[in-house]
Design a protein around this motif. Sequence first.
Motif, PDB file in Angstrom:
ATOM      1  N   ARG A 233       0.769  -1.210   0.247  1.00 36.21           N
ATOM      2  CA  ARG A 233      -0.083  -0.101   0.144  1.00 36.21           C
ATOM      3  C   ARG A 233       0.699   1.226   0.034  1.00 36.21           C
ATOM      4  O   ARG A 233       0.397   2.328  -0.283  1.00 36.21           O
ATOM      5  CB  ARG A 233      -0.881  -0.027   1.175  1.00 36.21           C
ATOM      6  N   ALA A 234       2.015   1.077   0.540  1.00 33.13           N
ATOM      7  CA  ALA A 234       2.821   2.540   0.867  1.00 33.13           C
ATOM      8  C   ALA A 234       3.430   2.879  -0.701  1.00 33.13           C
ATOM      9  O   ALA A 234       3.835   2.360  -1.480  1.00 33.13           O
ATOM     10  CB  ALA A 234       3.936   2.132   1.680  1.00 33.13           C
ATOM     11  N   GLY A 235       3.129   4.260  -0.515  1.00 33.02           N
ATOM     12  CA  GLY A 235       3.557   5.066  -1.738  1.00 33.02           C
ATOM     13  C   GLY A 235       5.242   5.396  -1.677  1.00 33.02           C
ATOM     14  O   GLY A 235       5.981   5.391  -2.773  1.00 33.02           O
ATOM     15  N   ILE A 236       5.469   5.353  -0.543  1.00 29.90           N
ATOM     16  CA  ILE A 236       7.029   5.809  -0.210  1.00 29.90           C
ATOM     17  C   ILE A 236       7.360   5.250   1.210  1.00 29.90           C
ATOM     18  O   ILE A 236       6.708   5.209   1.852  1.00 29.90           O
ATOM     19  CB  ILE A 236       7.147   7.287  -0.180  1.00 29.90           C
ATOM     20  N   PHE A 237       8.500   4.586   1.198  1.00 32.04           N
ATOM     21  CA  PHE A 237       9.302   4.134   2.470  1.00 32.04           C
ATOM     22  C   PHE A 237      10.216   5.135   2.936  1.00 32.04           C
ATOM     23  O   PHE A 237      11.269   5.331   2.077  1.00 32.04           O
ATOM     24  CB  PHE A 237       9.671   2.585   2.284  1.00 32.04           C
ATOM     25  N   VAL A 238      10.541   5.308   4.207  1.00 33.19           N
ATOM     26  CA  VAL A 238      11.317   6.135   4.881  1.00 33.19           C
ATOM     27  C   VAL A 238      12.130   5.449   5.756  1.00 33.19           C
ATOM     28  O   VAL A 238      11.400   5.073   6.679  1.00 33.19           O
ATOM     29  CB  VAL A 238      11.086   7.349   4.857  1.00 33.19           C
ATOM     30  N   ILE A 239      13.390   5.135   5.957  1.00 36.66           N
ATOM     31  CA  ILE A 239      14.132   4.722   7.031  1.00 36.66           C
ATOM     32  C   ILE A 239      15.200   5.924   7.696  1.00 36.66           C
ATOM     33  O   ILE A 239      16.272   6.160   6.961  1.00 36.66           O
ATOM     34  CB  ILE A 239      14.930   3.452   6.895  1.00 36.66           C
ATOM     35  N   PRO A 240      14.951   6.755   8.702  1.00 37.08           N
ATOM     36  CA  PRO A 240      15.462   7.802   9.079  1.00 37.08           C
ATOM     37  C   PRO A 240      16.554   7.442  10.185  1.00 37.08           C
ATOM     38  O   PRO A 240      16.630   8.407  11.234  1.00 37.08           O
ATOM     39  CB  PRO A 240      14.473   8.756   9.610  1.00 37.08           C
ATOM     40  N   SER A 241      16.953   6.446  10.285  1.00 36.20           N
ATOM     41  CA  SER A 241      17.905   5.905  11.576  1.00 36.20           C
ATOM     42  C   SER A 241      19.015   6.705  11.418  1.00 36.20           C
ATOM     43  O   SER A 241      19.430   7.152  10.787  1.00 36.20           O
ATOM     44  CB  SER A 241      17.976   4.293  11.258  1.00 36.20           C
ATOM     45  N   ARG A 242      19.521   6.745  12.925  1.00 37.48           N
ATOM     46  CA  ARG A 242      20.929   7.373  13.130  1.00 37.48           C
ATOM     47  C   ARG A 242      21.792   6.095  13.019  1.00 37.48           C
ATOM     48  O   ARG A 242      22.972   6.379  12.552  1.00 37.48           O
ATOM     49  CB  ARG A 242      20.901   7.916  14.599  1.00 37.48           C
ATOM     50  N   SER A 243      21.562   5.089  13.379  1.00 37.31           N
ATOM     51  CA  SER A 243      22.436   3.813  12.995  1.00 37.31           C
ATOM     52  C   SER A 243      21.559   2.517  13.136  1.00 37.31           C
ATOM     53  O   SER A 243      20.594   2.574  13.600  1.00 37.31           O
ATOM     54  CB  SER A 243      23.594   3.715  14.081  1.00 37.31           C
ATOM     55  N   GLU A 244      22.120   1.479  12.539  1.00 43.01           N
ATOM     56  CA  GLU A 244      21.523   0.195  12.588  1.00 43.01           C
ATOM     57  C   GLU A 244      22.696  -0.772  12.257  1.00 43.01           C
ATOM     58  O   GLU A 244      23.955  -0.446  11.815  1.00 43.01           O
ATOM     59  CB  GLU A 244      20.668   0.142  11.276  1.00 43.01           C
ATOM     60  N   GLY A 245      22.489  -2.138  12.489  1.00 45.32           N
ATOM     61  CA  GLY A 245      23.352  -3.311  12.023  1.00 45.32           C
ATOM     62  C   GLY A 245      23.155  -3.419  10.380  1.00 45.32           C
ATOM     63  O   GLY A 245      24.016  -3.461   9.919  1.00 45.32           O
ATOM     64  N   PHE A 246      21.835  -3.747  10.089  1.00 39.14           N
ATOM     65  CA  PHE A 246      21.544  -3.982   8.744  1.00 39.14           C
ATOM     66  C   PHE A 246      19.986  -3.905   8.672  1.00 39.14           C
ATOM     67  O   PHE A 246      19.401  -4.526   9.663  1.00 39.14           O
ATOM     68  CB  PHE A 246      22.026  -5.358   8.310  1.00 39.14           C
ATOM     69  N   PRO A 247      19.433  -2.989   8.052  1.00 39.03           N
ATOM     70  CA  PRO A 247      18.162  -2.479   8.013  1.00 39.03           C
ATOM     71  C   PRO A 247      17.210  -3.521   7.238  1.00 39.03           C
ATOM     72  O   PRO A 247      16.991  -3.476   6.103  1.00 39.03           O
ATOM     73  CB  PRO A 247      18.040  -0.980   7.519  1.00 39.03           C
ATOM     74  N   ASN A 248      16.660  -4.419   7.936  1.00 39.40           N
ATOM     75  CA  ASN A 248      15.717  -5.384   7.462  1.00 39.40           C
ATOM     76  C   ASN A 248      14.499  -4.915   6.756  1.00 39.40           C
ATOM     77  O   ASN A 248      13.989  -5.253   5.867  1.00 39.40           O
ATOM     78  CB  ASN A 248      15.172  -6.422   8.608  1.00 39.40           C
ATOM     79  N   SER A 249      13.927  -3.865   7.475  1.00 36.90           N
ATOM     80  CA  SER A 249      12.624  -3.144   6.867  1.00 36.90           C
ATOM     81  C   SER A 249      13.103  -2.603   5.712  1.00 36.90           C
ATOM     82  O   SER A 249      12.166  -2.558   4.581  1.00 36.90           O
ATOM     83  CB  SER A 249      12.077  -2.142   7.851  1.00 36.90           C
TER      84      SER A 249
END
Length: 348
Positions: free
Chosen positions: A249-265
Amino acid sequence: MKIVIIGPNVGMGGVERASTNIANGFKNAGHDVTYLALIPEAHFFELQTNYVEPKNFNVAKMSLSKTIKYVRRNIIELQPDHIIAYTKFYAAIANLALIFTKYKIYVSERSSPLYIWPRHIELFSKLSFFLRRPKGIISQTSLASEYHQKLYGKTKYAVIPNALRDIQLYPEIKREKIILAVGRFNDPCKGFDLLIEAFNQLENEEWHLVFAGGKKEEADYLMSLANTKVASRIEFLGHVKNMDQIYARAGIFVIPSRSEGFPNSLIEAMAAGCPSISFDFIAGPRDIIQNGENGILVEKENYELLAKEMDNLIKDETLRHTLGSNASKIQTNLNSNKIIEKYLDFIN
Protein backbone atom coordinates in the motif's frame (compact mmCIF):
# COMPACT_ATOMS: atom_id res chain seq x y z
CA MET A 1 24.37 -31.63 9.11
CA LYS A 2 23.12 -30.59 12.56
CA ILE A 3 23.04 -26.85 13.19
CA VAL A 4 22.02 -24.93 16.31
CA ILE A 5 21.00 -21.29 16.06
CA ILE A 6 21.26 -19.42 19.37
CA GLY A 7 19.25 -16.23 19.60
CA PRO A 8 16.81 -14.35 21.83
CA ASN A 9 13.62 -15.97 20.45
CA VAL A 10 11.30 -15.62 17.46
CA GLY A 11 9.31 -12.73 18.87
CA MET A 12 9.20 -9.36 17.13
CA GLY A 13 12.53 -7.63 16.41
CA GLY A 14 15.37 -7.33 13.91
CA VAL A 15 17.63 -9.97 15.49
CA GLU A 16 14.65 -12.26 15.91
CA ARG A 17 13.69 -11.89 12.26
CA ALA A 18 17.25 -12.37 10.97
CA SER A 19 17.90 -15.47 13.08
CA THR A 20 14.52 -16.96 12.14
CA ASN A 21 15.20 -16.42 8.43
CA ILE A 22 18.58 -18.16 8.66
CA ALA A 23 17.20 -21.04 10.72
CA ASN A 24 14.43 -21.58 8.16
CA GLY A 25 16.96 -21.25 5.33
CA PHE A 26 19.17 -24.01 6.73
CA LYS A 27 16.09 -26.17 7.25
CA ASN A 28 14.94 -25.63 3.65
CA ALA A 29 18.45 -26.59 2.49
CA GLY A 30 17.96 -30.01 4.10
CA HIS A 31 19.77 -29.62 7.42
CA ASP A 32 18.69 -30.64 10.92
CA VAL A 33 18.19 -27.30 12.69
CA THR A 34 17.31 -26.36 16.26
CA TYR A 35 16.63 -22.81 17.40
CA LEU A 36 17.87 -22.48 20.99
CA ALA A 37 16.12 -19.42 22.44
CA LEU A 38 17.54 -17.67 25.50
CA ILE A 39 14.43 -15.66 26.42
CA PRO A 40 10.92 -17.12 26.46
CA GLU A 41 8.56 -15.10 24.26
CA ALA A 42 5.42 -15.66 22.22
CA HIS A 43 6.19 -16.44 18.57
CA PHE A 44 5.77 -13.59 16.09
CA PHE A 45 7.71 -14.99 13.12
CA GLU A 46 7.01 -18.38 11.59
CA LEU A 47 9.70 -20.93 12.47
CA GLN A 48 9.99 -24.24 10.59
CA THR A 49 12.68 -25.80 12.79
CA ASN A 50 12.88 -27.42 16.20
CA TYR A 51 12.53 -24.87 18.99
CA VAL A 52 13.78 -24.92 22.58
CA GLU A 53 13.22 -22.14 25.13
CA PRO A 54 13.90 -21.63 28.87
CA LYS A 55 11.35 -22.92 31.34
CA ASN A 56 10.49 -20.64 34.28
CA PHE A 57 13.50 -18.34 34.00
CA ASN A 58 14.69 -15.32 31.98
CA VAL A 59 11.13 -13.98 31.99
CA ALA A 60 11.60 -10.59 33.64
CA LYS A 61 15.39 -10.63 34.05
CA MET A 62 18.12 -12.80 32.60
CA SER A 63 19.74 -15.27 34.98
CA LEU A 64 23.32 -15.68 33.78
CA SER A 65 24.05 -18.85 35.75
CA LYS A 66 20.83 -20.61 34.70
CA THR A 67 21.31 -19.55 31.07
CA ILE A 68 24.89 -20.89 30.98
CA LYS A 69 23.74 -24.25 32.40
CA TYR A 70 20.79 -24.31 29.97
CA VAL A 71 22.98 -23.68 26.91
CA ARG A 72 25.62 -26.20 27.96
CA ARG A 73 23.07 -28.93 28.70
CA ASN A 74 21.20 -28.49 25.42
CA ILE A 75 24.30 -28.30 23.22
CA ILE A 76 25.78 -31.45 24.76
CA GLU A 77 22.43 -33.19 24.26
CA LEU A 78 21.96 -31.98 20.66
CA GLN A 79 25.60 -32.60 19.59
CA PRO A 80 25.51 -30.14 16.66
CA ASP A 81 28.11 -29.90 13.92
CA HIS A 82 27.92 -26.09 13.94
CA ILE A 83 26.63 -23.41 16.31
CA ILE A 84 25.76 -19.87 15.20
CA ALA A 85 24.99 -17.39 17.98
CA TYR A 86 23.27 -14.08 17.25
CA THR A 87 24.58 -10.82 18.79
CA LYS A 88 27.75 -10.36 20.79
CA PHE A 89 26.11 -10.72 24.22
CA TYR A 90 24.20 -13.94 23.53
CA ALA A 91 27.29 -15.31 21.78
CA ALA A 92 29.43 -14.44 24.80
CA ILE A 93 27.05 -16.39 27.05
CA ALA A 94 27.12 -19.40 24.73
CA ASN A 95 30.89 -19.18 24.38
CA LEU A 96 31.39 -19.23 28.14
CA ALA A 97 28.83 -22.02 28.57
CA LEU A 98 30.79 -24.26 26.24
CA ILE A 99 34.24 -23.77 27.74
CA PHE A 100 36.12 -27.09 28.21
CA THR A 101 33.91 -28.74 25.58
CA LYS A 102 34.70 -29.50 21.93
CA TYR A 103 31.99 -27.09 20.75
CA LYS A 104 32.98 -23.67 19.42
CA ILE A 105 30.66 -20.99 18.10
CA TYR A 106 30.34 -18.66 15.16
CA VAL A 107 29.21 -15.16 16.13
CA SER A 108 26.69 -13.44 13.90
CA GLU A 109 27.18 -9.78 14.84
CA ARG A 110 24.01 -7.69 14.47
CA SER A 111 24.59 -4.30 16.05
CA SER A 112 25.79 -1.15 14.36
CA PRO A 113 29.54 -0.56 14.89
CA LEU A 114 28.47 2.66 16.64
CA TYR A 115 26.25 0.92 19.18
CA ILE A 116 27.55 1.16 22.75
CA TRP A 117 26.61 -1.79 24.92
CA PRO A 118 26.13 -1.28 28.67
CA ARG A 119 29.49 -1.45 30.44
CA HIS A 120 28.78 -4.71 32.29
CA ILE A 121 27.86 -6.45 29.03
CA GLU A 122 31.01 -5.13 27.32
CA LEU A 123 33.20 -6.41 30.17
CA PHE A 124 31.47 -9.78 30.25
CA SER A 125 31.81 -10.19 26.47
CA LYS A 126 35.49 -9.25 26.50
CA LEU A 127 36.15 -11.75 29.29
CA SER A 128 34.30 -14.53 27.47
CA PHE A 129 36.14 -14.05 24.18
CA PHE A 130 39.48 -13.55 25.95
CA LEU A 131 39.10 -16.94 27.62
CA ARG A 132 38.02 -18.61 24.38
CA ARG A 133 38.09 -17.24 20.86
CA PRO A 134 35.05 -17.86 18.66
CA LYS A 135 35.47 -20.02 15.58
CA GLY A 136 34.48 -17.19 13.27
CA ILE A 137 32.71 -13.83 13.00
CA ILE A 138 29.95 -13.05 10.52
CA SER A 139 29.38 -9.35 9.88
CA GLN A 140 26.54 -7.83 7.87
CA THR A 141 28.57 -5.11 6.13
CA SER A 142 32.20 -4.52 5.15
CA LEU A 143 32.36 -1.47 7.43
CA ALA A 144 31.17 -3.53 10.39
CA SER A 145 33.68 -6.27 9.59
CA GLU A 146 36.57 -3.80 9.80
CA TYR A 147 35.43 -2.86 13.29
CA HIS A 148 34.88 -6.48 14.37
CA GLN A 149 38.38 -7.50 13.27
CA LYS A 150 39.80 -5.01 15.77
CA LEU A 151 37.45 -6.29 18.47
CA TYR A 152 37.79 -10.07 18.11
CA GLY A 153 41.36 -10.39 16.89
CA LYS A 154 42.71 -13.50 15.20
CA THR A 155 39.88 -15.68 13.90
CA LYS A 156 37.94 -16.17 10.63
CA TYR A 157 35.77 -13.37 9.22
CA ALA A 158 33.04 -13.15 6.61
CA VAL A 159 30.70 -10.42 5.37
CA ILE A 160 27.26 -11.90 4.77
CA PRO A 161 24.16 -9.69 4.53
CA ASN A 162 20.80 -10.67 5.96
CA ALA A 163 18.75 -13.20 4.06
CA LEU A 164 15.58 -11.73 2.66
CA ARG A 165 12.48 -13.64 3.65
CA ASP A 166 9.93 -14.47 0.96
CA ILE A 167 7.99 -11.28 0.28
CA GLN A 168 4.41 -11.77 -0.85
CA LEU A 169 3.53 -9.35 -3.62
CA TYR A 170 0.08 -7.87 -4.06
CA PRO A 171 -0.11 -6.46 -7.61
CA GLU A 172 -3.86 -5.93 -7.16
CA ILE A 173 -3.27 -3.44 -4.31
CA LYS A 174 -2.89 0.15 -5.50
CA ARG A 175 -0.22 2.24 -3.83
CA GLU A 176 -1.64 5.00 -1.68
CA LYS A 177 -0.42 8.43 -0.61
CA ILE A 178 1.33 6.92 2.37
CA ILE A 179 4.85 7.49 3.68
CA LEU A 180 5.70 4.36 5.67
CA ALA A 181 8.19 3.89 8.51
CA VAL A 182 8.78 0.64 10.43
CA GLY A 183 10.31 -0.06 13.84
CA ARG A 184 10.10 0.31 17.61
CA PHE A 185 9.60 3.72 19.23
CA ASN A 186 11.71 3.43 22.39
CA ASP A 187 15.02 3.48 20.50
CA PRO A 188 16.59 6.87 19.58
CA CYS A 189 18.68 5.08 16.94
CA LYS A 190 15.52 4.65 14.83
CA GLY A 191 15.41 8.43 14.24
CA PHE A 192 11.64 8.73 14.07
CA ASP A 193 11.89 12.18 15.65
CA LEU A 194 13.86 13.29 12.58
CA LEU A 195 11.16 11.87 10.30
CA ILE A 196 8.45 13.84 12.14
CA GLU A 197 10.53 17.01 11.75
CA ALA A 198 10.85 16.31 8.03
CA PHE A 199 7.13 15.57 7.68
CA ASN A 200 6.37 18.93 9.34
CA GLN A 201 8.07 20.64 6.38
CA LEU A 202 6.31 18.85 3.51
CA GLU A 203 4.48 21.09 1.06
CA ASN A 204 1.95 18.45 0.02
CA GLU A 205 -0.98 18.07 2.43
CA GLU A 206 -2.53 14.94 0.91
CA TRP A 207 0.06 12.39 1.99
CA HIS A 208 -0.09 10.60 5.36
CA LEU A 209 2.74 9.35 7.57
CA VAL A 210 2.16 5.79 8.84
CA PHE A 211 4.24 3.96 11.46
CA ALA A 212 4.14 0.15 11.69
CA GLY A 213 5.63 -1.71 14.62
CA GLY A 214 6.17 -0.50 18.15
CA LYS A 215 3.59 0.16 20.82
CA LYS A 216 1.12 2.98 20.24
CA GLU A 217 1.34 4.07 23.86
CA GLU A 218 5.08 4.77 23.37
CA ALA A 219 4.46 7.14 20.46
CA ASP A 220 3.33 10.19 22.47
CA TYR A 221 6.75 11.82 22.25
CA LEU A 222 6.56 11.70 18.45
CA MET A 223 3.16 13.36 18.35
CA SER A 224 4.51 16.10 20.62
CA LEU A 225 6.95 16.98 17.79
CA ALA A 226 4.27 17.17 15.09
CA ASN A 227 2.85 20.57 14.28
CA THR A 228 -0.92 21.10 14.18
CA LYS A 229 -0.93 21.11 10.37
CA VAL A 230 0.27 17.50 10.09
CA ALA A 231 -0.84 15.84 13.34
CA SER A 232 -4.12 14.57 11.88
CA ARG A 233 -2.19 12.85 9.06
CA ILE A 234 0.02 10.70 11.30
CA GLU A 235 -1.12 7.15 12.07
CA PHE A 236 0.28 4.37 14.29
CA LEU A 237 -0.61 0.80 13.34
CA GLY A 238 1.14 -0.96 16.22
CA HIS A 239 2.39 -4.51 15.63
CA VAL A 240 1.36 -5.73 12.17
CA LYS A 241 1.25 -9.44 11.35
CA ASN A 242 1.05 -9.13 7.55
CA MET A 243 3.60 -6.41 6.77
CA ASP A 244 3.65 -7.32 3.07
CA GLN A 245 0.20 -5.82 2.57
CA ILE A 246 1.38 -2.60 4.22
CA TYR A 247 4.47 -2.49 1.98
CA ALA A 248 2.16 -2.98 -1.02
CA ARG A 249 0.00 0.00 0.00
CA ALA A 250 2.86 2.39 0.77
CA GLY A 251 3.70 5.04 -1.79
CA ILE A 252 7.09 5.81 -0.21
CA PHE A 253 9.17 4.03 2.43
CA VAL A 254 11.53 6.04 4.66
CA ILE A 255 14.15 4.77 7.10
CA PRO A 256 15.43 7.76 9.14
CA SER A 257 17.74 5.83 11.48
CA ARG A 258 20.83 7.26 13.15
CA SER A 259 22.48 3.82 13.04
CA GLU A 260 21.60 0.17 12.35
CA GLY A 261 23.33 -3.16 12.05
CA PHE A 262 21.57 -4.03 8.80
CA PRO A 263 18.10 -2.59 8.07
CA ASN A 264 15.70 -5.49 7.50
CA SER A 265 12.72 -3.21 6.94
CA LEU A 266 14.57 -1.41 4.13
CA ILE A 267 15.34 -4.56 2.15
CA GLU A 268 11.80 -5.84 2.67
CA ALA A 269 10.24 -2.59 1.46
CA MET A 270 12.54 -2.54 -1.58
CA ALA A 271 11.78 -6.19 -2.37
CA ALA A 272 8.09 -5.26 -2.29
CA GLY A 273 8.77 -2.60 -4.94
CA CYS A 274 8.35 0.36 -2.63
CA PRO A 275 10.37 3.48 -3.60
CA SER A 276 12.64 4.04 -0.61
CA ILE A 277 14.59 6.85 1.00
CA SER A 278 17.25 6.25 3.65
CA PHE A 279 19.64 8.34 5.66
CA ASP A 280 23.22 7.36 4.82
CA PHE A 281 23.84 6.02 8.32
CA ILE A 282 26.28 3.38 9.60
CA ALA A 283 25.79 0.67 8.58
CA GLY A 284 23.90 -0.85 5.67
CA PRO A 285 22.28 1.62 3.27
CA ARG A 286 25.41 2.14 1.16
CA ASP A 287 25.62 -1.65 0.70
CA ILE A 288 21.98 -1.77 -0.41
CA ILE A 289 21.06 1.45 -2.25
CA GLN A 290 22.63 2.77 -5.43
CA ASN A 291 21.62 6.40 -5.02
CA GLY A 292 19.16 7.57 -7.68
CA GLU A 293 18.84 4.10 -9.22
CA ASN A 294 17.03 1.85 -6.77
CA GLY A 295 16.52 4.30 -3.92
CA ILE A 296 17.63 7.62 -2.48
CA LEU A 297 20.36 8.23 0.10
CA VAL A 298 20.23 11.39 2.23
CA GLU A 299 22.95 12.90 4.41
CA LYS A 300 22.70 11.38 7.88
CA GLU A 301 20.33 13.21 10.28
CA ASN A 302 19.70 16.06 7.81
CA TYR A 303 15.91 16.17 8.16
CA GLU A 304 15.61 19.31 6.04
CA LEU A 305 17.21 17.50 3.10
CA LEU A 306 15.06 14.46 3.87
CA ALA A 307 11.95 16.64 3.61
CA LYS A 308 13.16 17.96 0.25
CA GLU A 309 13.77 14.47 -1.16
CA MET A 310 10.40 13.25 0.13
CA ASP A 311 8.72 16.24 -1.49
CA ASN A 312 10.51 15.63 -4.80
CA LEU A 313 9.46 11.99 -4.79
CA ILE A 314 5.85 12.88 -3.97
CA LYS A 315 5.75 15.19 -7.00
CA ASP A 316 7.39 12.71 -9.41
CA GLU A 317 5.25 9.62 -9.95
CA THR A 318 7.52 8.39 -12.76
CA LEU A 319 10.55 8.46 -10.47
CA ARG A 320 8.64 6.58 -7.78
CA HIS A 321 7.78 3.88 -10.30
CA THR A 322 11.38 3.64 -11.58
CA LEU A 323 12.94 3.44 -8.11
CA GLY A 324 10.39 0.87 -6.96
CA SER A 325 10.88 -1.31 -10.03
CA ASN A 326 14.67 -1.26 -9.68
CA ALA A 327 14.46 -1.82 -5.92
CA SER A 328 12.48 -5.05 -6.33
CA LYS A 329 15.54 -6.66 -7.98
CA ILE A 330 17.09 -6.92 -4.51
CA GLN A 331 15.10 -10.15 -4.17
CA THR A 332 17.70 -11.84 -6.39
CA ASN A 333 20.78 -10.55 -4.55
CA LEU A 334 19.52 -11.36 -1.06
CA ASN A 335 17.70 -14.56 -1.92
CA SER A 336 17.69 -16.89 1.09
CA ASN A 337 19.29 -19.76 -0.85
CA LYS A 338 22.23 -17.57 -1.89
CA ILE A 339 22.77 -16.31 1.67
CA ILE A 340 22.63 -19.85 3.08
CA GLU A 341 25.26 -20.92 0.51
CA LYS A 342 27.53 -18.16 1.81
CA TYR A 343 26.99 -19.32 5.39
CA LEU A 344 27.77 -22.93 4.45
CA ASP A 345 30.91 -21.92 2.52
CA PHE A 346 32.14 -20.05 5.59
CA ILE A 347 31.36 -22.56 8.34
CA ASN A 348 32.58 -25.51 6.27
